[in-house]
Motif scaffolding. Sequence first.
Motif, mmCIF file in Angstrom:
data_model
loop_
_atom_site.group_PDB
_atom_site.id
_atom_site.type_symbol
_atom_site.label_atom_id
_atom_site.label_comp_id
_atom_site.label_asym_id
_atom_site.label_seq_id
_atom_site.Cartn_x
_atom_site.Cartn_y
_atom_site.Cartn_z
ATOM 1 N N ARG A 95 0.829 -1.213 0.000
ATOM 2 C CA ARG A 95 0.000 0.000 0.000
ATOM 3 C C ARG A 95 0.863 1.263 0.000
ATOM 4 O O ARG A 95 0.526 2.251 -0.657
ATOM 5 N N LEU A 96 1.947 1.210 0.762
ATOM 6 C CA LEU A 96 2.852 2.360 0.797
ATOM 7 C C LEU A 96 3.441 2.621 -0.584
ATOM 8 O O LEU A 96 3.461 3.758 -1.063
ATOM 9 N N ALA A 97 3.902 1.571 -1.250
ATOM 10 C CA ALA A 97 4.477 1.718 -2.589
ATOM 11 C C ALA A 97 3.430 2.215 -3.587
ATOM 12 O O ALA A 97 3.718 3.071 -4.424
ATOM 13 N N GLN A 98 2.222 1.691 -3.468
ATOM 14 C CA GLN A 98 1.142 2.109 -4.370
ATOM 15 C C GLN A 98 0.807 3.589 -4.152
ATOM 16 O O GLN A 98 0.627 4.344 -5.108
ATOM 17 N N GLY A 99 0.749 3.994 -2.893
ATOM 18 C CA GLY A 99 0.478 5.397 -2.579
ATOM 19 C C GLY A 99 1.581 6.312 -3.088
ATOM 20 O O GLY A 99 1.320 7.407 -3.592
ATOM 21 N N MET A 100 2.820 5.844 -2.961
ATOM 22 C CA MET A 100 3.946 6.630 -3.459
ATOM 23 C C MET A 100 3.866 6.802 -4.977
ATOM 24 O O MET A 100 4.171 7.875 -5.503
ATOM 25 N N LEU A 101 3.451 5.758 -5.671
ATOM 26 C CA LEU A 101 3.316 5.842 -7.126
ATOM 27 C C LEU A 101 2.247 6.862 -7.507
ATOM 28 O O LEU A 101 2.457 7.695 -8.395
ATOM 29 N N ARG A 102 1.114 6.809 -6.813
ATOM 30 C CA ARG A 102 0.039 7.775 -7.087
ATOM 31 C C ARG A 102 0.515 9.207 -6.839
ATOM 32 O O ARG A 102 0.285 10.107 -7.641
ATOM 33 N N GLN A 103 1.176 9.394 -5.690
ATOM 34 C CA GLN A 103 1.671 10.728 -5.350
ATOM 35 C C GLN A 103 2.723 11.195 -6.352
ATOM 36 O O GLN A 103 2.787 12.381 -6.686
ATOM 37 N N SER A 104 3.533 10.272 -6.836
ATOM 38 C CA SER A 104 4.553 10.627 -7.825
ATOM 39 C C SER A 104 3.926 11.150 -9.107
ATOM 40 O O SER A 104 4.398 12.121 -9.695
ATOM 41 N N MET A 105 2.843 10.495 -9.539
ATOM 42 C CA MET A 105 2.165 10.941 -10.762
ATOM 43 C C MET A 105 1.547 12.317 -10.572
ATOM 44 O O MET A 105 1.632 13.176 -11.450
ATOM 45 N N VAL A 106 0.959 12.537 -9.390
ATOM 46 C CA VAL A 106 0.375 13.854 -9.093
ATOM 47 C C VAL A 106 1.469 14.915 -9.060
ATOM 48 O O VAL A 106 1.321 15.991 -9.640
ATOM 49 N N ALA A 107 2.579 14.607 -8.399
ATOM 50 C CA ALA A 107 3.688 15.570 -8.304
ATOM 51 C C ALA A 107 4.265 15.882 -9.679
ATOM 52 O O ALA A 107 4.617 17.029 -9.960
ATOM 53 N N LEU A 108 4.342 14.867 -10.520
ATOM 54 C CA LEU A 108 4.879 15.073 -11.863
ATOM 55 C C LEU A 108 3.947 15.949 -12.698
ATOM 56 O O LEU A 108 4.397 16.895 -13.350
ATOM 57 N N LYS A 109 2.655 15.643 -12.658
ATOM 58 C CA LYS A 109 1.687 16.446 -13.430
ATOM 59 C C LYS A 109 1.652 17.895 -12.949
ATOM 60 O O LYS A 109 1.591 18.819 -13.753
ATOM 61 N N ALA A 110 1.672 18.069 -11.629
ATOM 62 C CA ALA A 110 1.581 19.419 -11.056
ATOM 63 C C ALA A 110 2.952 20.075 -10.928
ATOM 64 O O ALA A 110 3.038 21.253 -10.588
ATOM 65 N N GLN A 111 4.004 19.312 -11.171
ATOM 66 C CA GLN A 111 5.380 19.767 -10.987
ATOM 67 C C GLN A 111 5.566 20.359 -9.590
ATOM 68 O O GLN A 111 6.131 21.439 -9.411
ATOM 69 N N ASP A 112 5.072 19.590 -8.612
ATOM 70 C CA ASP A 112 5.112 19.978 -7.205
ATOM 71 C C ASP A 112 6.377 19.405 -6.555
ATOM 72 O O ASP A 112 6.458 18.214 -6.259
ATOM 73 N N VAL A 113 7.356 20.246 -6.356
ATOM 74 C CA VAL A 113 8.641 19.827 -5.805
ATOM 75 C C VAL A 113 8.498 19.394 -4.351
ATOM 76 O O VAL A 113 9.121 18.421 -3.916
ATOM 77 N N THR A 114 7.665 20.081 -3.588
ATOM 78 C CA THR A 114 7.461 19.741 -2.179
ATOM 79 C C THR A 114 6.880 18.344 -2.030
ATOM 80 O O THR A 114 7.339 17.561 -1.191
ATOM 81 N N LEU A 115 5.902 18.012 -2.841
ATOM 82 C CA LEU A 115 5.308 16.675 -2.802
ATOM 83 C C LEU A 115 6.335 15.628 -3.216
ATOM 84 O O LEU A 115 6.421 14.553 -2.617
ATOM 85 N N ALA A 116 7.138 15.936 -4.196
ATOM 86 C CA ALA A 116 8.181 15.005 -4.647
ATOM 87 C C ALA A 116 9.194 14.745 -3.528
ATOM 88 O O ALA A 116 9.644 13.611 -3.351
ATOM 89 N N GLU A 117 9.525 15.761 -2.753
ATOM 90 C CA GLU A 117 10.446 15.580 -1.630
ATOM 91 C C GLU A 117 9.821 14.708 -0.547
ATOM 92 O O GLU A 117 10.507 13.892 0.077
ATOM 93 N N THR A 118 8.531 14.865 -0.327
ATOM 94 C CA THR A 118 7.815 14.035 0.647
ATOM 95 C C THR A 118 7.862 12.572 0.233
ATOM 96 O O THR A 118 8.046 11.690 1.074
ATOM 97 N N ILE A 119 7.715 12.319 -1.037
ATOM 98 C CA ILE A 119 7.768 10.958 -1.557
ATOM 99 C C ILE A 119 9.155 10.373 -1.339
ATOM 100 O O ILE A 119 9.297 9.200 -0.985
ATOM 101 N N GLY A 120 10.174 11.191 -1.502
ATOM 102 C CA GLY A 120 11.543 10.747 -1.253
ATOM 103 C C GLY A 120 11.749 10.315 0.188
ATOM 104 O O GLY A 120 12.471 9.361 0.473
#
Length: 65
Positions: free
Chosen positions: A3-28
Amino acid sequence: MGRLAQGMLRQSMVALKAQDVTLAETIGEEKQKLADYDDGIEQKCLRLIALNQPMAKDLRTIAAR
């Protein structure tokens, strides 16, 4: 862990589409949690194998993979 990996994938796609650097750092940061889960599972597996008394050669082969 899945579930954690799946959530990270979803968040990654959102961060990529929105180009949200803060969200990308959270995923890291969550990536470390995923690695910790993996390490914990590996340690438990090696302990289980060791307690079942395999030959030393077998345990070395399994642990090295």
